[in-house]
Design a protein around this motif. Sequence first.
Motif, short mmCIF file in Angstrom:
data_model
loop_
_atom_site.label_atom_id
_atom_site.label_comp_id
_atom_site.label_asym_id
_atom_site.label_seq_id
_atom_site.Cartn_x
_atom_site.Cartn_y
_atom_site.Cartn_z
N SER A 1 0.84 -1.19 0.00
CA SER A 1 0.00 0.00 0.00
C SER A 1 0.87 1.23 0.00
O SER A 1 1.97 1.24 0.52
CB SER A 1 -0.88 -0.02 1.25
N HIS B 1 1.73 4.99 1.37
CA HIS B 1 1.68 5.37 2.77
C HIS B 1 1.74 6.89 2.92
O HIS B 1 2.63 7.53 2.41
CB HIS B 1 2.87 4.77 3.53
N PHE C 1 4.52 -4.35 6.83
CA PHE C 1 3.20 -4.77 6.35
C PHE C 1 3.10 -6.28 6.53
O PHE C 1 3.92 -7.03 5.99
CB PHE C 1 3.02 -4.39 4.89
N VAL D 1 1.57 -2.48 10.19
CA VAL D 1 0.40 -2.34 9.33
C VAL D 1 -0.15 -3.74 9.08
O VAL D 1 0.49 -4.55 8.40
CB VAL D 1 0.73 -1.64 8.01
N LYS E 1 -2.81 -6.39 7.60
CA LYS E 1 -3.69 -6.52 6.44
C LYS E 1 -5.01 -7.19 6.86
O LYS E 1 -5.02 -8.33 7.31
CB LYS E 1 -3.02 -7.34 5.34
N SER F 1 -4.42 -2.19 6.75
CA SER F 1 -4.42 -2.03 5.30
C SER F 1 -5.58 -2.82 4.70
O SER F 1 -5.70 -4.02 4.92
CB SER F 1 -3.09 -2.51 4.71
N TYR G 1 -5.74 2.34 6.41
CA TYR G 1 -5.12 2.51 5.09
C TYR G 1 -6.03 1.80 4.08
O TYR G 1 -5.87 0.60 3.84
CB TYR G 1 -3.75 1.84 5.02
N GLU H 1 -7.33 1.41 0.22
CA GLU H 1 -6.81 1.75 -1.10
C GLU H 1 -7.52 1.02 -2.22
O GLU H 1 -8.07 -0.07 -2.04
CB GLU H 1 -5.31 1.46 -1.19
#
Length: 498
Positions: A3, A5, A107, A129, A131, A175, A201, A203
């Motif tokens: 992702s 950032h 991540f 981060v 997921k 994320s 986050y 996206e």
Amino acid sequence: MHSCHSRISNFEFPLADIEDAVKNGNLLSMEIEFSLHCNFRCPYCYVPHNSYPENELSKKEICDVILQAKDMGARKIIILGGEPTLYPNLLEMIEFIKKQKLEVEVFTNGTKITEDFAKQLYDNNVRVVLKMNSFDENRQDMLAGKKGSFNSIKQALQNLKKVGYPSEEKFLAVSTIICRYNINELETMWQWLRDQKIVPYFEIITPQENAKYNEWLYVNSKELYNIFTRISEIDRTKYGQDWDPQPPLVGNRCLRHQFSCLVTSTGNVMPCVGVGIPIGNIRKQQLKNIIKDSEVLCDLKNHLNTIKGPCRTCEKAEYCYGCRGAAYQLTGDYLASDPLCWKNIDRQDEIIHLPVAVDEIIPQKSPMKVIDTLISVSERCADVSVMIQKDMLFVGEDGIVDDAVYLEMMAQSIAALNGFKQIGISEPAPEGFLLGAKNFKILKQSRVGDKLTISVYKYARYGDFGVIKGTISRNDDVLARGEIKVWHKGSHKNNFTF
């Protein structure tokens, strides 16, 4: 999936620092893949499943490029994958990075984050981060491509909370990709994360690799606009966060190519995961030289003068150029307008896609035009094609192509690359001349009916003069190769970097 950032309603770093990094050719962050091995099979992942390379970077090589990034001004190292927690030396690498006084961001899908491991991340002040794509167990498992992923992620989150995440000093984010199967729960997820003091986050999916084969994931641009707008209103009224919706990140702005890059697990340097153009390899060059010499990064840093189409004239152009990854993956051109941006819904016909006919991008016209189509562009490179016709000026009565025309094919191919970059920016097509050749070898002949591919590479530049290496092939059979010297009018003033 990786992702972009940046902190909510702002860039990841102060704008003045970003401008300074652009001016001096420095980095503020670097993303790096330690390994591509992963225990998930996410249908949107940019890594082809079961295609793990054998020549991944050694610990020594990883440490060396991190030190190079630090010397270039980097303040943060972002560890991607694959799944970083499967890398056996992850903690050792984290400790190395921290000793360099650099921030670390990881991540992770969370499957290896036990309470003990979470404590080690906490003690090293690692930005985590996690997921997570859904609150629904079946949906999350489907989007991870692995049964049991929901419970693994849930347990990882509990373990991170037990040791003290999140806090003012201990950054924790989630994320999430925006897709057909979770779009109806994104508003609820956003508010839950906000209430938990976890940074969201969210996206848009970049249409590449696995995602290309799973169109059931996608939502259209209008739906993307609606969800961005609804979350923006929630953030403004409930959390005091005021931001304008723009792709590809909910509540974030991305101009990351100004100050960052990606180093893959095999040492290739790329602008980002989405713009999958290798601009060099750390096993062959120093990172600073790769960054300094990259035409692609130069173009992206100079985006106000290089982006084409509707994005070029958008009122947000100074701080937004859509998703460069989406533009590259959907058009073949990293400077094209973002086809997924809702502002471009009714302007798709203004976005040029490769391959493209060369008629309007080179100065030569028939019968002197000896190439047909620009197929692809990358770092200082282009592939061009031509179908040999019997009525072409340089074809003899016996149907065989005059050997001398191979030089002109290469010269026109580099003109096509330069001209393509100027579409919608300057008129007419740039002037240029073929000045000479070096080490040029004709290996085989071609004839009517052959489809030739001309591959050219900008090797060096001296003011308006450039040295081009090239090959001309029929299928995989090389017919000619060598170097040519060309002159392009004002090339040093128009981003024709060699």
